[in-house]
Write a protein that holds these residues in place. Structure first.
Motif, mmCIF file in Angstrom:
data_model
loop_
_atom_site.group_PDB
_atom_site.id
_atom_site.type_symbol
_atom_site.label_atom_id
_atom_site.label_comp_id
_atom_site.label_asym_id
_atom_site.label_seq_id
_atom_site.Cartn_x
_atom_site.Cartn_y
_atom_site.Cartn_z
ATOM 1 N N ARG A 1 -11.095 -65.458 -14.119
ATOM 2 C CA ARG A 1 -10.435 -64.743 -13.018
ATOM 3 C C ARG A 1 -9.068 -65.361 -12.766
ATOM 4 O O ARG A 1 -8.811 -66.532 -13.095
ATOM 5 C CB ARG A 1 -11.272 -64.776 -11.745
ATOM 6 N N GLN B 1 -23.584 -66.077 -5.999
ATOM 7 C CA GLN B 1 -23.113 -64.714 -5.752
ATOM 8 C C GLN B 1 -22.758 -63.987 -7.061
ATOM 9 O O GLN B 1 -22.599 -62.781 -7.072
ATOM 10 C CB GLN B 1 -21.884 -64.731 -4.839
ATOM 11 N N PHE B 2 -22.591 -64.755 -8.120
ATOM 12 C CA PHE B 2 -22.179 -64.186 -9.395
ATOM 13 C C PHE B 2 -23.356 -64.140 -10.365
ATOM 14 O O PHE B 2 -24.215 -65.035 -10.363
ATOM 15 C CB PHE B 2 -21.070 -65.038 -10.035
ATOM 16 N N ILE C 1 -20.892 -59.276 -8.747
ATOM 17 C CA ILE C 1 -20.681 -60.085 -7.553
ATOM 18 C C ILE C 1 -21.521 -59.457 -6.451
ATOM 19 O O ILE C 1 -21.326 -58.286 -6.104
ATOM 20 C CB ILE C 1 -19.197 -60.132 -7.132
ATOM 21 N N THR D 1 -19.391 -59.313 -1.929
ATOM 22 C CA THR D 1 -18.002 -59.715 -2.124
ATOM 23 C C THR D 1 -17.383 -60.288 -0.857
ATOM 24 O O THR D 1 -17.709 -59.885 0.271
ATOM 25 C CB THR D 1 -17.156 -58.527 -2.605
ATOM 26 N N ASP E 1 -12.613 -63.141 -3.181
ATOM 27 C CA ASP E 1 -12.953 -62.685 -4.530
ATOM 28 C C ASP E 1 -11.893 -61.738 -5.093
ATOM 29 O O ASP E 1 -11.943 -61.380 -6.275
ATOM 30 C CB ASP E 1 -14.307 -61.974 -4.541
ATOM 31 N N TYR F 1 -9.909 -59.961 -12.966
ATOM 32 C CA TYR F 1 -11.015 -60.518 -13.739
ATOM 33 C C TYR F 1 -10.849 -60.109 -15.198
ATOM 34 O O TYR F 1 -10.747 -58.923 -15.516
ATOM 35 C CB TYR F 1 -12.358 -60.033 -13.190
#
Lengths: 114, 106
Positions: A36, A64-65, A79, A82, A86, A90
């Protein structure tokens, strides 16, 4: 010439929503990566994936990922909930045989979290 | 301290000039990438090298493993070379520099 593709090119979402970013790596490549880049900052490694498993992940890549290769062609980054931070570009990348091979990058998905 | 440092951060040149971008790193590496990022954001791999020198068209990349230093040279620069050039080193993952923004004017 084979290339890595990513969809969508731009995703806008509300904070707290789940997003899935999609990538189609080059067909004979075995190693896949997500990176990212927050606007104005350097590119950062998120995760590498080989043989249906995560091989390395950074401290950014928290619970979270998640990543998945749901079929023979797609490689996804999810994700779950979010956050504003974030928001970033990406990039997906793939390589034929891992770290010692050149990585080929997709065009990126710009994620905007409102 | 960043593990990968690039200099200069910004570079402007007149068309035809010889360009040098430098990269120094502080970690052990297996290889080093030079990447080009276009204004739209896309990243293109220019070189991957672990020793010596590579040449592709007007681009030349060199690396000195002992000194932990690499350079990217552009000969006869052209406005279409305007982009951000990023050095990234490989150990167990790619570690990126902050990039050098190059603008070449006609």
């Amino acid at each position: 010439e084979p290339e890595v593709t990513q969809t969508p090119s731009h995703q806008v979402t509300q904070m707290g929503q789940e997003v899935i970013l999609r990538c189609v790596p080059i067909s004979n490549h075995l190693y896949f990566y997500w990176y990212r880049q927050i606007l104005g900052q350097k590119v950062e490694f998120l995760v590498s994936f080989y043989n249906n498993e995560i091989s390395e992940k950074s401290e950014i890549f928290d619970d979270q990922f998640s990543v998945e290769r749901p079929d023979g062609s797609n490689f996804t980054l999810k994700i779950r909930s979010t956050k504003l931070e974030d928001s970033a570009m990406y990039f997906c990348a793939s390589s034929e045989m891992g770290l010692y091979n050149e990585q080929f990058f997709g065009p990126g998905t710009r994620l905007t979290v409102l | 301290k960043n593990e990968v440092e690039q200099s200069p951060q910004n570079l402007t040149a007149q068309e035809g000039e010889f360009i040098t971008i430098n990269c120094s790193y502080s970690v052990g590496i297996s290889a080093l990438h030079w990447l080009q990022q276009h204004p739209g954001g896309g990243i293109v791999s220019l070189f991957m090298l672990s020793s010596g020198k590579k040449k592709h068209g007007r681009l030349i990349a060199t690396i000195n493993i002992q000194e932990k230093h690499s350079s990217l040279h552009i000969t006869a620069s052209h406005p279409r070379d305007s982009a951000v050039y990023i050095c990234a080193v490989m150990n167990d993952k790619l570690i990126f520099g902050t990039g050098t923004r190059l603008q070449v004017f006609p």
